[in-house]
Design a protein around this motif. Structure first.
Motif, PDB file in Angstrom:
ATOM      1  N   THR A   9      34.377  28.249  44.508  1.00 11.21           N
ATOM      2  CA  THR A   9      34.602  28.050  43.076  1.00 11.21           C
ATOM      3  C   THR A   9      34.738  29.375  42.353  1.00 11.21           C
ATOM      4  OG1 THR A   9      33.406  25.954  43.109  1.00 11.21           O
ATOM      5  CG2 THR A   9      33.634  27.032  40.976  1.00 11.21           C
ATOM      6  N   LEU A  12      38.172  31.271  44.280  1.00  9.63           N
ATOM      7  CA  LEU A  12      39.407  30.495  44.086  1.00  9.63           C
ATOM      8  C   LEU A  12      39.042  29.162  43.422  1.00  9.63           C
ATOM      9  CD1 LEU A  12      41.047  31.065  47.560  1.00  9.63           C
ATOM     10  CD2 LEU A  12      41.873  31.945  45.395  1.00  9.63           C
ATOM     11  N   PRO A  13      39.023  29.123  42.103  1.00 11.70           N
ATOM     12  CA  PRO A  13      38.567  27.917  41.404  1.00 11.70           C
ATOM     13  C   PRO A  13      39.256  26.612  41.834  1.00 11.70           C
ATOM     14  CG  PRO A  13      38.746  29.716  39.869  1.00 11.70           C
ATOM     15  CD  PRO A  13      39.309  30.209  41.171  1.00 11.70           C
ATOM     16  N   ASN A  30      43.085  22.387  36.890  1.00 12.00           N
ATOM     17  CA  ASN A  30      42.470  23.669  37.231  1.00 12.00           C
ATOM     18  C   ASN A  30      43.475  24.630  37.839  1.00 12.00           C
ATOM     19  OD1 ASN A  30      40.787  25.498  39.241  1.00 12.00           O
ATOM     20  ND2 ASN A  30      39.526  24.882  37.506  1.00 12.00           N
ATOM     21  N   THR A  34      44.265  28.218  36.230  1.00 15.25           N
ATOM     22  CA  THR A  34      44.039  29.420  37.036  1.00 15.25           C
ATOM     23  C   THR A  34      45.319  30.236  37.157  1.00 15.25           C
ATOM     24  OG1 THR A  34      42.296  28.294  38.265  1.00 15.25           O
ATOM     25  CG2 THR A  34      43.195  30.281  39.244  1.00 15.25           C
ATOM     26  N   PHE A  38      42.923  33.530  34.903  1.00 13.20           N
ATOM     27  CA  PHE A  38      41.864  33.239  35.866  1.00 13.20           C
ATOM     28  C   PHE A  38      40.605  32.694  35.199  1.00 13.20           C
ATOM     29  CE2 PHE A  38      38.220  34.410  38.497  1.00 13.20           C
ATOM     30  CZ  PHE A  38      38.581  33.811  39.691  1.00 13.20           C
ATOM     31  N   GLY A  41      40.450  28.970  34.254  1.00 12.69           N
ATOM     32  CA  GLY A  41      40.344  28.190  35.484  1.00 12.69           C
ATOM     33  C   GLY A  41      38.939  28.220  36.054  1.00 12.69           C
ATOM     34  N   LEU A  42      38.300  29.365  35.972  1.00 10.34           N
ATOM     35  CA  LEU A  42      36.924  29.499  36.461  1.00 10.34           C
ATOM     36  C   LEU A  42      35.961  28.678  35.609  1.00 10.34           C
ATOM     37  CD1 LEU A  42      34.909  30.845  38.374  1.00 10.34           C
ATOM     38  CD2 LEU A  42      34.808  32.753  36.772  1.00 10.34           C
TER      39      LEU A  42
END
Length: 59
Positions: A9, A12-13, A30, A34, A38, A41-42
């Protein structure tokens, strides 16, 4: 397995969301967030994987 999901997570979400929820609409949202930026997305991945799951289990 939970530790691997946390690492995925953060790094790489979309992978973390896919591991926890599968290829649902949450994954696609997501992925788009992302790819755009970034950080959104996180934040979305953490929310989907950990915050919304706890709220659903309490209800």
């Amino acid at each position: 397995m939970e530790f691997i999901t946390v690492i995925a997570t953060v790094l790489l979400p979309p992978l973390g969301v896919a591991m926890k929820k599968g290829l649902t609409s949450d994954f696609w949202i997501n992925l788009i967030l992302t790819l755009l930026f970034f950080v959104p997305g996180l934040i979305h991945a953490v929310y989907v994987n950990y915050v919304s799951g706890e709220a659903r289990s309490l209800a």
